[in-house]
Scaffold this motif. Structure first.
Motif, PDB file in Angstrom:
ATOM      1  N   THR A 114       4.459  18.536 -13.941  1.00 21.75           N
ATOM      2  CA  THR A 114       5.421  17.436 -13.820  1.00 21.75           C
ATOM      3  C   THR A 114       5.704  16.777 -15.170  1.00 21.75           C
ATOM      4  OG1 THR A 114       3.550  16.015 -13.194  1.00 21.75           O
ATOM      5  CG2 THR A 114       4.921  16.888 -11.410  1.00 21.75           C
ATOM      6  N   LEU A 139       6.415  15.010  -7.220  1.00 25.60           N
ATOM      7  CA  LEU A 139       5.618  16.236  -7.119  1.00 25.60           C
ATOM      8  C   LEU A 139       6.322  17.341  -6.340  1.00 25.60           C
ATOM      9  CD1 LEU A 139       2.217  14.537  -6.264  1.00 25.60           C
ATOM     10  CD2 LEU A 139       2.644  15.896  -8.325  1.00 25.60           C
ATOM     11  N   GLY A 195      -0.316  18.035 -12.173  1.00 32.30           N
ATOM     12  CA  GLY A 195       0.285  16.784 -11.751  1.00 32.30           C
ATOM     13  C   GLY A 195      -0.595  15.614 -12.127  1.00 32.30           C
ATOM     14  N   ASP A 214       2.494  10.362 -10.362  1.00 30.69           N
ATOM     15  CA  ASP A 214       3.594  11.087  -9.728  1.00 30.69           C
ATOM     16  C   ASP A 214       3.692  10.808  -8.226  1.00 30.69           C
ATOM     17  OD1 ASP A 214       4.101  12.299 -12.203  1.00 30.69           O
ATOM     18  OD2 ASP A 214       2.730  13.951 -11.760  1.00 30.69           O
ATOM     19  N   LEU A 248       6.960  20.568  -8.052  1.00 32.17           N
ATOM     20  CA  LEU A 248       5.695  21.246  -8.317  1.00 32.17           C
ATOM     21  C   LEU A 248       5.187  21.934  -7.057  1.00 32.17           C
ATOM     22  CD1 LEU A 248       3.557  21.621 -10.605  1.00 32.17           C
ATOM     23  CD2 LEU A 248       2.348  19.676  -9.614  1.00 32.17           C
TER      24      LEU A 248
END
Length: 524
Positions: free
Chosen positions: A462, A451, A417, A421, A454
């Protein structure tokens, strides 16, 4: 440990029925903290409160920032790459057409507050160096510290208690404000980290008086230089680092393996990036003292996190508050800057400040961590703040949310990430749309992505491709391939799946891959 996390995307009906609506959101951003400083990331520094949040939440191992203070803060608050919002360098104005998290959430019924460091406005020194030093020492007043329209209170925050510039004397900070108003004097027992904690607690109290959710941005200055800490905190660590940076790096590396944060096969421990050996150090006592102050500064942050958690529980806000904790970049290699620009030469009472003091920590001293310790506390990675190698751009990242993650203990997420994000994540949590205009100007949709997929392990990253650039240092990551380079240097190529610490340069073996990724860089 691998545990599938579900339910975040369907949190809203549960929260509304059982917990009173949309979640509160707290972002805790620390400054120049090493990747392995926290106990839950392998460090020996006492961080029990943050460790508890990690134990009942999620730790990420591949969360990225933007290598330096201003770029990371800009990206975090706007969801864009820093270059897209006016932050290609340091001390610039955040673009007015880039909507901040605070501006958007305020439009969607959230209280918005900030305590701590802003550093997203034009910071311009006086032309006369003597005038600048007097300004830094509170002996002169030259008006606002930067353009008022870019103060936090004018970028979406209802309340801001903190500093506009980046560097502070922790015992008597320059550019300290409440909203637009300068705070011209502080008490004899003032310490910046404690001030940020107190104001965060006050804002939680203030925002808890009604049923509206709140967004709180807790932006610590610590442990950024100067090495300033409270005597009792320093005392705890006075002998901790007597074995030096080489032993420290090894011990942290092995603890990280024990914690399942890294794999010894794919994450070899490189040599200290400074090239320095502890055995050759000629000022061991001073070096040990400096690292003790750094540890004390991190310790004091954790102490404050404990108080914030306690206040959330007292006000009934704890269970439905999402907490993000991260650092703006890796630990600082910097050392040797003299007085000037943002570094005072004397205190308010004209007492001289001693640079590179033998006994750091007090207000009349000004010391820096330096590159050998920076490499050690960034274990297991190479390099440090400013650079686009993993040691400069990879941050600890903890996500905690009791009503959704309470059954997920000590989860470690190896997904990829980026700090940009966080804005889209906040918007999804708040059920808010990104606005088409802000401050009377058309906006550009953010580059960042939520996120939450994820976190749910629905995706491994991402973004397919990520870019970095700061002061000539640069990187591109595509999947597990990454090219990194220092300023004025050639690309190095790494396969992060097999070489997480960028130890084996594959550029000569796979020149076509380097060419391919360089083309992406040129396009970016």
């Amino acid at each position: 440990m691998s545990i599938t996390i579900c339910g975040l995307l369907a949190y809203s009906s549960f929260a509304k029925e059982d917990e009173g609506g949309k979640p509160n959101i707290i972002i805790v951003l620390v400054d120049d903290m090493g990747y392995s400083d926290l106990g839950c990331y392998g460090g020996e520094i006492e961080t029990p409160n943050i460790d508890k949040l990690a134990a009942s939440g999620i730790r990420f191992t591949q969360m990225y920032n933007c290598a330096r203070c201003c770029p990371t803060r800009a990206s975090l608050l706007t969801g864009h790459y820093p270059h897209q919002v006016g932050m290609a360098g340091m001390g610039k104005n955040l673009n007015m057409k880039a909507a901040t998290i605070a501006e958007i959430l305020k439009l969607n019924g959230y209280h918005t507050g900030m305590a701590g460091k802003w550093h997203l406005s034009l910071t311009k020194a006086r032309e006369n160096p003597d005038e600048q030093l007097r300004w830094l020492a509170h002996q002169a007043d030259y008006g606002s510290f930067s353009p008022l329209e870019n103060y936090p209170v004018n970028r979406g925050f209802e309340e801001h208690w903190g500093v506009i510039w980046g560097v502070v004397n922790y015992f008597d900070p320059f550019s300290l404000v409440h909203n637009e108003n300068p705070i011209k004097e502080v008490g004899h027992d003032f310490y910046m980290t404690d001030f940020i904690t107190k104001k965060s607690i006050d804002l939680i109290d203030q925002f808890s008086k009604d049923n509206d959710p709140f967004f709180l941005y807790v932006a610590h200055n610590a442990p950024h230089w100067p090495l300033h800490a409270l005597p009792d905190d320093i005392e705890k660590y006075k002998d901790t680092y007597s074995e030096g940076w080489d032993v420290l790096r090894g011990k942290r590396y092995h603890r990280m393996i024990e914690l399942n944060l890294i794999n010894s096969t794919t994450c070899k421990l490189p040599e200290n990036s400074s090239g320095k050996k502890w055995d050759n150090c000629l000022e061991k006592e001073k070096e040990v003292a400096g690292m003790a102050v750094h540890a004390a500064m991190v310790d004091r942050i954790d102490h404050g996190i404990g108080k914030i958690i306690q206040k959330l529980k007292e006000t009934g806000q704890y269970d439905n508050t999402v907490i993000f904790i991260l650092s703006d970049n890796g630990a600082s290699y910097e050392r040797g800057y003299p007085p000037g620009f943002d570094r005072p030469g004397f205190k308010r009472d004209s007492t001289e400040i001693i640079y590179n003091a033998d006994h750091p920590g007090a207000e009349n001293t000004w010391n820096y961590l330096g590159n050998a310790w920076a490499s050690a506390v960034n274990t297991p990675f190479r390099f440090w703040k400013r650079e686009s190698y993993e040691g400069g751009i990879c941050t600890p990242f903890i996500v905690h949310w009791p009503i959704e993650l309470k059954a997920k203990k000590k989860t470690i997420n190896h997904g990829v990430g980026h700090v940009m994000d966080i804005l889209p994540t906040c918007l999804e949590l708040a059920e808010a749309e990104y606005p088409s205009t802000i401050n009377g100007m058309e906006t550009v949709p953010p580059e960042g992505k939520s996120l939450l997929p994820l976190i749910n392990r629905q995706i491994a990253a991402t973004h397919d491709t990520l870019f970095w650039e700061h002061e000539g240092g640069r990187a591109v990551r595509v999947g597990n391939w990454k090219v990194s380079a220092l300023r004025d240097s050639q690309w190095e190529l790494f396969n992060l799946e097999k070489d997480r610490t960028e130890s084996n340069n594959l550029a000569k073996k796979y020149p076509k891959k380097v060419t391919e990724m360089n083309a992406l860089w040129d396009e970016y």
